[in-house]
Design an enzyme around this catalytic site. Structure first.
Site, short mmCIF file in Angstrom:
data_model
loop_
_atom_site.label_atom_id
_atom_site.label_comp_id
_atom_site.label_asym_id
_atom_site.label_seq_id
_atom_site.Cartn_x
_atom_site.Cartn_y
_atom_site.Cartn_z
N ARG A 65 -9.47 -7.45 4.36
CA ARG A 65 -8.36 -6.91 5.15
C ARG A 65 -8.44 -5.39 5.23
O ARG A 65 -8.28 -4.79 6.30
CB ARG A 65 -7.04 -7.33 4.50
CG ARG A 65 -5.75 -6.94 5.24
CD ARG A 65 -4.58 -7.50 4.44
NE ARG A 65 -3.28 -7.35 5.08
CZ ARG A 65 -2.43 -6.34 4.89
NH1 ARG A 65 -2.79 -5.34 4.06
NH2 ARG A 65 -1.27 -6.30 5.49
N SER B 255 4.32 -6.30 2.78
CA SER B 255 3.04 -6.16 3.47
C SER B 255 1.89 -6.65 2.59
O SER B 255 1.82 -7.84 2.29
CB SER B 255 2.85 -4.71 3.91
OG SER B 255 1.70 -4.56 4.72
N LEU B 256 1.02 -5.79 2.14
CA LEU B 256 -0.06 -6.17 1.23
C LEU B 256 0.47 -6.95 0.02
O LEU B 256 -0.18 -7.87 -0.48
CB LEU B 256 -0.79 -4.91 0.75
CG LEU B 256 -1.76 -5.11 -0.42
CD1 LEU B 256 -2.99 -5.86 0.03
CD2 LEU B 256 -2.11 -3.78 -1.05
N GLN C 10 0.82 -10.85 10.40
CA GLN C 10 1.37 -9.70 9.70
C GLN C 10 0.69 -8.39 10.08
O GLN C 10 1.31 -7.32 10.05
CB GLN C 10 1.24 -9.95 8.19
CG GLN C 10 2.00 -9.00 7.29
CD GLN C 10 1.34 -8.93 5.93
OE1 GLN C 10 0.18 -8.57 5.80
NE2 GLN C 10 2.11 -9.30 4.92
N GLN D 9 0.83 -1.20 0.00
CA GLN D 9 0.00 0.00 0.00
C GLN D 9 0.87 1.25 0.00
O GLN D 9 1.92 1.30 0.63
CB GLN D 9 -0.91 -0.02 1.23
CG GLN D 9 -2.12 0.88 1.10
CD GLN D 9 -3.20 0.52 2.10
OE1 GLN D 9 -3.22 -0.57 2.67
NE2 GLN D 9 -4.12 1.45 2.35
#
Length: 322
Positions: A132, A107-108, A266, A24
């Site tokens: 999410r 991450s994402l 995470q 992101q």
């Protein structure tokens, strides 16, 4: 504390290419339009996401508005979809390219890496990233937080400052992202983040508060993680066809159980990106290809492994030049 049956050891491999997928913050209005215009498989990828979500995510990617695209509930599936559109276009147009020895996502971006490695169906990844985003947004509304980039201090210094700020302010703050040497992002309650920023400035750092209200990768995301665990448990996964270097421990995720644990953990754990890149280098990787919108990860590579070769796959021209 994860056992060896869940996370694999680092072993040297013969290949030297890894594919990386952005997280992101890499979104931008207009992303993916050229790919969709040039490659039927990219158009089909966007159409699949549109049908799953029940609204034209593709138009949001192609035309914005930027403020709507940036909303976490939209940005997460949008970045995933654009990354997989680029991945599929790359494979359709360039079957001559050698297979990577591993993949990773920031991450994402880990969801894109899972799709690329065959561990997660694209349709399920779209649903998971939308969920999410919704859960993270709800957690942010219930418990607003903050984030800040801390530049020019080493990882250990920043972690120690977070511990001190949490203790002195009574508000939790922790490292969210170990992005690169001298570039660490912290996250937590607004009072704790402000205290850590002042301590960092006094230590000679260049702190930069980020314009967010969601404390990603912090204890404030615990309610989201608890709810998200149900969605992850209900989603089918497969063992990956190639190593995926996980964010939390910077080791290959080899089993479905390890993947599920990673995706839930995470949300509240630090992204160990520097260590992840170093783990790939230990596998023999010298060339890194960032697949998806933006060029954040290629930029971080200059700090982590200055001698590594990097490339981006965002446009048809990128695919032709790779």
């Amino acid at each position: 504390n994860t056992t060896s049956s869940k996370v694999g050891p680092i072993r040297p491999m013969s290949c030297d290419i890894a594919y990386l997928f952005p997280g992101q913050g890499s979104q931008a209005a207009g992303m993916g339009r050229a790919l969709a215009d040039a490659y039927p498989v990219a158009r089909e990828t966007y159409a699949e996401a549109d049908a799953i979500l029940g609204f034209p995510l593709s138009e949001l990617c192609f035309a914005g508005p930027a403020e709507t695209l940036t909303e976490t509930t939209n940005a997460q599936p949008a970045i995933l979809t654009t990354s997989i559109a680029a991945w599929r276009a790359l494979h359709a147009a360039r079957p001559d390219l050698p297979a990577p020895c591993c993949v990773a996502g920031h991450s994402l971006g880990e969801y894109s890496a899972l799709v690329a490695a065959g561990a997660l169906a694209f349709a399920d990844a779209v649903r998971l990233t939308r969920t999410r985003g919704e859960l993270m947004a709800a957690a942010g509304r219930a418990h607003p937080g903050g984030m800040a980039a801390i530049l020019k201090l080493d990882d250990e210094q920043v972690a120690a400052l977070c511990e001190q700020a949490s203790r002195e302010s009574g508000d939790s703050v922790q490292v969210a992202n170990y992005n690169a040497p001298g570039q660490v992002v912290i996250s937590g309650g607004p009072v704790g983040v402000a205290a850590a920023v002042e301590l960092a400035r006094a230590a000679g750092a260049r702190p930069r508060p980020l314009a967010v209200s969601i404390a990603a990768h912090s204890a404030l995301m615990a309610p989201a993680a608890a709810a998200f665990a149900e969605a992850v448990a209900a989603t089918p996964f497969r063992e990956p066809a190639m190593p995926i270097i996980g964010n939390i421990q910077a080791r290959p995720l080899q089993t479905v159980a390890a993947i599920r644990e990673e995706l839930v953990g995470q949300l509240t754990a630090s992204v160990r990106w520097t260590a992840s890149i170093q783990a790939m280098a230990a596998l023999g990787v010298t060339r890194f290809v960032e697949v998806g919108p933006g060029d954040v990860l290629a930029g971080l590579m200059k700090r982590i492994l200055p001698d590594a070769a990097t490339a981006n796959v965002r446009t048809p021209e990128d695919i032709a030049a790779l």
